[in-house]
Motif scaffolding. Structure first.
Motif, PDB file in Angstrom:
ATOM      1  N   LYS A   4      10.028  -2.247  -4.190  1.00  0.00           N
ATOM      2  CA  LYS A   4       9.522  -2.734  -5.470  1.00  0.00           C
ATOM      3  C   LYS A   4       8.141  -3.331  -5.184  1.00  0.00           C
ATOM      4  CE  LYS A   4      13.761  -2.777  -7.698  1.00  0.00           C
ATOM      5  NZ  LYS A   4      14.055  -1.423  -7.226  1.00  0.00           N
ATOM      6  N   GLY A   5       7.377  -3.521  -6.201  1.00  0.00           N
ATOM      7  CA  GLY A   5       6.091  -4.198  -5.987  1.00  0.00           C
ATOM      8  C   GLY A   5       4.937  -3.442  -6.598  1.00  0.00           C
ATOM      9  N   THR A   6       3.844  -4.165  -6.729  1.00  0.00           N
ATOM     10  CA  THR A   6       2.628  -3.583  -7.300  1.00  0.00           C
ATOM     11  C   THR A   6       1.774  -3.035  -6.168  1.00  0.00           C
ATOM     12  OG1 THR A   6       2.701  -5.160  -9.099  1.00  0.00           O
ATOM     13  CG2 THR A   6       0.569  -4.152  -8.657  1.00  0.00           C
ATOM     14  N   ALA A   7       1.334  -1.802  -6.320  1.00  0.00           N
ATOM     15  CA  ALA A   7       0.523  -1.197  -5.251  1.00  0.00           C
ATOM     16  C   ALA A   7      -0.933  -1.586  -5.441  1.00  0.00           C
ATOM     17  CB  ALA A   7       0.679   0.317  -5.294  1.00  0.00           C
ATOM     18  N   PRO A  34      -4.827  -3.632 -11.113  1.00  0.00           N
ATOM     19  CA  PRO A  34      -6.073  -3.207 -11.749  1.00  0.00           C
ATOM     20  C   PRO A  34      -7.112  -3.005 -10.643  1.00  0.00           C
ATOM     21  CG  PRO A  34      -5.362  -5.389 -12.544  1.00  0.00           C
ATOM     22  CD  PRO A  34      -4.411  -4.992 -11.468  1.00  0.00           C
ATOM     23  N   GLU A  35      -7.947  -2.040 -10.744  1.00  0.00           N
ATOM     24  CA  GLU A  35      -8.962  -1.768  -9.715  1.00  0.00           C
ATOM     25  C   GLU A  35      -8.343  -1.360  -8.385  1.00  0.00           C
ATOM     26  OE1 GLU A  35     -12.187  -1.964 -10.763  1.00  0.00           O
ATOM     27  OE2 GLU A  35     -11.345  -2.620 -12.661  1.00  0.00           O
ATOM     28  N   ALA A  36      -7.139  -0.816  -8.401  1.00  0.00           N
ATOM     29  CA  ALA A  36      -6.530  -0.368  -7.132  1.00  0.00           C
ATOM     30  C   ALA A  36      -7.443   0.661  -6.477  1.00  0.00           C
ATOM     31  CB  ALA A  36      -5.165   0.246  -7.406  1.00  0.00           C
ATOM     32  N   ARG A  93       2.126   6.804  -9.788  1.00  0.00           N
ATOM     33  CA  ARG A  93       1.830   5.913 -10.922  1.00  0.00           C
ATOM     34  C   ARG A  93       3.079   5.670 -11.773  1.00  0.00           C
ATOM     35  NH1 ARG A  93      -3.316   8.570 -12.202  1.00  0.00           N
ATOM     36  NH2 ARG A  93      -5.018   7.159 -11.681  1.00  0.00           N
ATOM     37  N   ASP A  94       3.912   6.714 -11.917  1.00  0.00           N
ATOM     38  CA  ASP A  94       5.146   6.539 -12.698  1.00  0.00           C
ATOM     39  C   ASP A  94       6.117   5.615 -11.981  1.00  0.00           C
ATOM     40  OD1 ASP A  94       4.159   8.282 -14.519  1.00  0.00           O
ATOM     41  OD2 ASP A  94       5.310  10.013 -13.805  1.00  0.00           O
ATOM     42  N   ARG A  95       6.051   5.672 -10.670  1.00  0.00           N
ATOM     43  CA  ARG A  95       7.044   4.969  -9.848  1.00  0.00           C
ATOM     44  C   ARG A  95       6.661   3.506  -9.583  1.00  0.00           C
ATOM     45  NH1 ARG A  95       9.486   2.504  -7.034  1.00  0.00           N
ATOM     46  NH2 ARG A  95      10.729   2.881  -5.189  1.00  0.00           N
ATOM     47  N   PHE A  96       5.338   3.242  -9.460  1.00  0.00           N
ATOM     48  CA  PHE A  96       4.864   1.904  -9.087  1.00  0.00           C
ATOM     49  C   PHE A  96       3.855   1.377 -10.105  1.00  0.00           C
ATOM     50  CE2 PHE A  96       5.906   3.900  -5.069  1.00  0.00           C
ATOM     51  CZ  PHE A  96       6.604   2.914  -4.400  1.00  0.00           C
ATOM     52  N   SER A 144       0.847  -1.183   0.000  1.00  0.00           N
ATOM     53  CA  SER A 144       0.000   0.000   0.000  1.00  0.00           C
ATOM     54  C   SER A 144       0.884   1.235   0.000  1.00  0.00           C
ATOM     55  CB  SER A 144      -0.868   0.027   1.255  1.00  0.00           C
ATOM     56  OG  SER A 144      -1.790  -1.022   1.224  1.00  0.00           O
ATOM     57  N   LEU A 145       0.363   2.308  -0.560  1.00  0.00           N
ATOM     58  CA  LEU A 145       1.107   3.569  -0.594  1.00  0.00           C
ATOM     59  C   LEU A 145       0.307   4.637   0.134  1.00  0.00           C
ATOM     60  CD1 LEU A 145       2.050   3.551  -4.397  1.00  0.00           C
ATOM     61  CD2 LEU A 145       3.390   2.642  -2.489  1.00  0.00           C
TER      62      LEU A 145
END
Ligand code: SF4
Length: 396
Positions: free
Chosen positions: A50-53, A86-88, A79-82, A5-6
């Motif tokens: 690293k990782g998908t938020a 989908p549907e975050a 968004r550029d960084r991570f 999470s961010l």
């Protein structure tokens, strides 16, 4: 697989509410845009993680104190960084006093798909007592504007146990909130923090708080009313329509990893795949010092710790028990290689005997009575049991 999470902390507010212990400042002028630039730089320059938020949360302070273009720039830089799932879930907190159709439409088209409105009360007298800068009518209007702007996932924050509040006042606020048909409601009991103005008023005997029994009655009534209105009670203070539980906060309660940006933001990142060991740090709190440190390339962290073993296990218990799903002993074992039931044998037996927790399969859950005393229950798992002879090796 852990989820990431961010969080972005916007530390500014129009004024400081008397009860507020958050890292928020009634500041304006160049410091605001300097802080936005520093947050953008922090996101761009941080080499971790690293990782998908799966969720992003803009909190504060008052994120909508910033213009929508600044909020959009920060969101775009994340968004550029991570990569985003989908549907975050992408939440922005908003103060009813800052509600404006164009602003909310801009936020919606920028990609925010959830809005959390800090209503606190639908009683003007109590809002005044809380030193909030908005009225009950403005709060209701903010919800209408959010809806019209296209938000299909709206949370309302409400507070009980306010000085001078009666059970009837609470019932009215509760019903006003429910009548606006939000997808999510957070119902918090006011806690008095010593360093706030309310803390001072309490010390000098000038804070007419409702007594503990009245506060418990208000909480029980809230649970009942929310359930009757079709909300699922999924965390001590949180209620959601089916499918609208807050994924961002669930990650906190499951003691998952999160990266956070901005003054005073707290990050917690795993140091192994299972999450048995994690590093947690807090950014410089003061916006000015945060900007200066960012400018001169100094470390932003003012507090840092690595948590593992029994401490980490205790923390997972403490946050996890707040959820109605409770805490699964087998999941804890997989993560920490510790047999929770053995280590906390005495505490668990004592809490069961007092009717505060129970078992559902291999999950420890709060009972209804445990919900009322949740803060006391979770504290039982923070201190190490005396004479504990268990050690943890996350490599096991
Ligand atoms: S609006 Fe929220 S963050 Fe700002 S001072 Fe009031 S309680 Fe604190």
């Amino acid at each position: 697989m852990s989820t990431l999470s961010l969080y972005v902390h916007i530390p500014f507010c129009i004024s400081k509410c008397g009860y507020c212990d958050f890292n928020s400042y009634a500041m304006n002028g160049p410091i605001v845009s300097e802080t936005v630039d520093a947050i953008l730089a922090e996101i761009r320059l941080s080499g971790y993680p690293k990782g998908t938020a799966q969720s992003i949360f803009f909190g504060g302070g008052t994120p909508t104190f910033l213009d929508s273009a600044s909020l959009q720039r920060i969101l775009n830089s994340l968004r550029d960084r991570f990569p985003l799932a989908p549907e975050a879930e992408i939440t922005v907190e908003a103060n009813p006093g800052t509600a404006d159709m164009q602003r909310f439409m801009d936020l919606r088209s920028a990609g925010f798909n959830r809005i959390s409105i800090g209503v606190q009360s639908f009683d003007d007298g109590l809002l005044h007592r809380l030193e909030r800068r908005h009225s009950a009518a403005e709060a209701a209007r903010a919800v209408g504007i959010a809806r019209e702007a296209g938000f299909e996932n709206i949370n309302l924050d409400l507070m009980f146990g306010i000085p001078g509040q009666t059970e009837t006042d609470w019932e009215k606020s509760l019903q006003s909130a429910l009548s606006l048909q939000p997808e999510h409601i957070s119902l918090y009991s006011l806690t008095i923090e010593p360093k706030t103005r309310f803390g001072h008023l309490q010390r000098i005997g000038q804070l007419p708080l409702p007594n503990e029994e009245a506060v418990l009655t208000m909480y029980e009534r809230a649970i009942e009313a929310a359930r009757q209105a079709g909300f699922g009670h999924y965390e001590v203070s949180n209620f959601a329509k089916p499918g609208y539980q807050c994924r961002h906060n669930i990650n906190y309660w499951r003691n998952g990893p999160y990266a956070a940006y901005g003054p005073g933001a707290v990050s917690c990142l795993w140091e192994d795949a299972a999450g048995a060991r994690y590093r947690r740090w807090t950014n410089e709190l003061s916006p000015r010092k945060y900007c200066q440190k960012m400018e001169s390339d100094e470390t932003l962290a003012v507090e840092e710790e690595t948590v593992s073993g029994m401490t980490a296990l205790g923390e997972s218990m403490m946050v996890g028990l707040r959820m109605m799903e409770g805490v699964s002993l087998s999941s804890l074992y997989q993560r920490y290689k510790i047999d929770m039931a053995l280590v906390y044998e005495r505490e668990i037996a004592k809490l069961i005997e007092r009717g505060l927790i129970g078992f559902t399969g291999d999950r420890i859950v709060l009972t209804h009575r445990g919900l009322l005393f949740a803060n006391d229950v979770v504290l039982e798992f923070i201190a190490l049991p005396e004479g504990n002879k268990f050690t943890v090796n996350p490599q096991n």
